[in-house]
Design a protein around this motif. Structure first.
Motif, PDB file in Angstrom:
ATOM      1  N   ARG A   1      16.064  13.873   9.921  1.00 55.50           N
ATOM      2  CA  ARG A   1      15.520  13.288   8.715  1.00 55.50           C
ATOM      3  C   ARG A   1      15.329  11.797   8.909  1.00 55.50           C
ATOM      4  NH1 ARG A   1      13.954  16.696   5.891  1.00 55.50           N
ATOM      5  NH2 ARG A   1      13.308  15.265   4.312  1.00 55.50           N
ATOM      6  N   ARG A  73      10.380  13.798   8.081  1.00 57.37           N
ATOM      7  CA  ARG A  73      10.830  14.064   9.443  1.00 57.37           C
ATOM      8  C   ARG A  73       9.870  13.406  10.421  1.00 57.37           C
ATOM      9  NH1 ARG A  73       8.164  18.139   7.276  1.00 57.37           N
ATOM     10  NH2 ARG A  73       6.755  19.407   8.499  1.00 57.37           N
ATOM     11  N   VAL A  92       5.539  10.097  10.629  1.00 57.88           N
ATOM     12  CA  VAL A  92       6.468  10.706   9.692  1.00 57.88           C
ATOM     13  C   VAL A  92       5.689  11.678   8.823  1.00 57.88           C
ATOM     14  CG1 VAL A  92       7.987  10.292   7.731  1.00 57.88           C
ATOM     15  CG2 VAL A  92       8.015   8.733   9.680  1.00 57.88           C
ATOM     16  N   ASP A  95       8.301  14.703   3.230  1.00 57.79           N
ATOM     17  CA  ASP A  95       8.648  15.775   2.306  1.00 57.79           C
ATOM     18  C   ASP A  95       8.622  15.248   0.877  1.00 57.79           C
ATOM     19  OD1 ASP A  95       9.098  17.644   4.377  1.00 57.79           O
ATOM     20  OD2 ASP A  95      11.119  16.872   4.675  1.00 57.79           O
TER      21      ASP A  95
END
Length: 134
Positions: A1, A73, A92, A95
């Protein structure tokens, strides 16, 4: 993450895939704790990709200079250039993208004062819920 907080370097770019799925990308300027030889803070520029409804919201509500938090992520994407050479890029895949400022235009003075956390909280307290994009 990976979790990042930074400002957009330009307006997000919204595209659609062949399946009509929304995908937006933007570059995030993230201040580092390190300083250069002259004592100035350094900045890292990170490409962020966001999908589906959140991509449409990002494109609709965010503009250059907006302060955002990104949770996602790190992905390495490989590609082939037109000349046949291969390349790769780190980006990246978000989310979640959190809008950290109230909706609306900011003056250059406001952007410079954002680092003062107490002022930033005062702006949020004066915001009517209907003005927020989320």
């Amino acid at each position: 993450r990976i979790i990042l907080v930074g400002r957009l370097t330009k307006d997000p770019e919204l595209r659609k895939t062949n399946n009509d799925t929304a995908v937006a990308s933007f570059t995030l300027a993230v201040d580092n704790r390190t300083k250069d030889q002259d004592g100035n803070r350094t900045t890292t520029f990170v490409t962020v990709v966001v999908w589906n409804q959140q991509a449409e919201n990002v494109s609709k509500f965010l503009r250059k200079g907006a302060l955002v938090g990104v949770d996602g992520r790190l992905v390495q994407r490989n590609f082939e250039r037109r000349d046949g050479s291969k390349g790769s890029v780190l980006e990246v895949v978000a989310d979640s993208v959190q809008f950290l400022e109230p909706k609306g235009e900011r003056t250059n003075e406001q952007v410079n004062e954002i680092k003062d956390e107490s002022r930033n909280l005062d702006i949020i307290e004066d915001t009517v819920d209907d003005d927020l994009p989320f």
